[in-house]
Design a protein around this motif. Structure first.
Motif: not given
Length: 223
Positions: A18-39
Motif C-alpha cells: 500500500c505505502i509503496e503504491s502511495l509513494i509512487a502516486a505522490a511522485a506523479h508529474p501531474a502534481l507539479d511537485g506539490e508536497p504530499v504527506r502520508i500518514v
C-alpha cells in the motif's frame, strides 16, 4: 499540500505494498511537485505493522480506538493541522494507481468517489464473484462509496464536521453529509484502486463482510 490518510489495524502483511503504491502516486508529474504527506493511522496494532511503517518516509500515528471512523478522523485532523488542502483516503490492504492523486485533483470538484477492483477471488466460492459482478456498476456516474478510494477538499471536509466516530459506514455518512451541504462530487472509475478480498477483514460490516454476504444474500446493495 496534499495528504493521504490510511487507517491500519494489524496490517503487516499488506501495508508495505500500500505505502509503496502511495509513494509512487505522490511522485506523479501531474502534481507539479506539490508536497504530499502520508500518514498511517495505526489503530490498536499488536503485530509488526509499526515496524514495517517505520521503514518508509511516512508519518505514523498510533491510536487505540478500535474504530475506523475515529482513525480516519484522527489522520485527517493531523494532516489538516499541517496545512493540507486535499485529503485522500484509502485502506491498508489496497493498492492505488500511479495517477490516483492526479486523477482526483483533475476532477476539480469538492469530493471524488472512486471505484475498486478485487485483486484475487480465490478465497471465495465462484458464485460470489458472479454475484458481485452482477451488482457492481463500475461506470462514470456510479453511486458506490469506498473508504478505500475517496478524496475531499479540506474546506468541504471541515464544513461537514469530518468523519463521524463510527465503527463502519463512516465513508457513506461523510458523503451523505457532503451531498447535504451542497458539495460537488465526482463519481468516477478513472482512478480505480485494487483491494483485497481477504476473509479475515478488519472492519465489521465493511467490504469483506459484504463479499461474504453474497453467498446467501446476493440482493444487498453495495455501499
Amino acid at each position: 499540500m496534499i495528504a493521504i490518510i490510511v487507517p491500519a489495524h494489524n496490517e503487516q502483511d499488506f501495508i508495505s505494498g500500500c505505502i509503496e503504491s502511495l509513494i509512487a502516486a505522490a511522485a506523479h508529474p501531474a502534481l507539479d511537485g506539490e508536497p504530499v504527506r502520508i500518514v498511517i493511522v495505526m489503530d490498536a496494532c499488536t503485530d509488526g505493522t509499526a515496524q514495517v511503517v517505520s521503514s518508509y518516509p511516512v508519518q505514523a500515528l498510533s491510536v487505540d480506538f478500535h474504530n475506523v471512523g475515529k482513525s480516519r478522523a484522527a489522520g485527517a485532523d493531523a494532516m489538516l493541522s499541517q496545512g493540507a488542502r486535499w485529503l485522500a483516503f484509502t485502506d491498508a490492504d489496497t493498492l492505488v494507481p500511479p495517477s490516483w492523486l492526479a486523477d482526483q485533483l483533475d476532477c476539480a470538484t469538492d469530493a471524488v468517489c472512486g471505484t475498486v477492483k478485487v485483486d484475487d477471488w480465490s478465497l471465495h466460492p465462484d458464485p460470489v464473484r458472479t454475484r458481485y459482478d452482477s451488482l457492481y456498476t463500475p461506470v462514470e456516474g456510479h453511486r458506490h462509496i469506498h473508504g478505500a478510494n475517496l478524496g475531499v477538499s479540506a474546506q468541504s471536509y471541515l464544513r461537514v464536521g469530518g468523519f463521524k466516530p463510527l465503527p463502519a459506514h463512516e465513508d457513506v455518512i461523510l458523503v451523505a453529509d457532503l451531498e447535504a451541504s451542497g458539495a460537488t462530487i465526482k463519481w468516477t472509475t478513472k482512478n480505480c484502486v485494487t483491494t483485497s478480498a481477504r476473509i479475515d477483514c478488519r472492519c465489521r460490516e465493511g467490504f469483506g463482510d459484504y463479499l461474504r454476504s453474497l453467498v446467501v444474500t446476493p440482493s444487498l446493495d453495495i455501499g
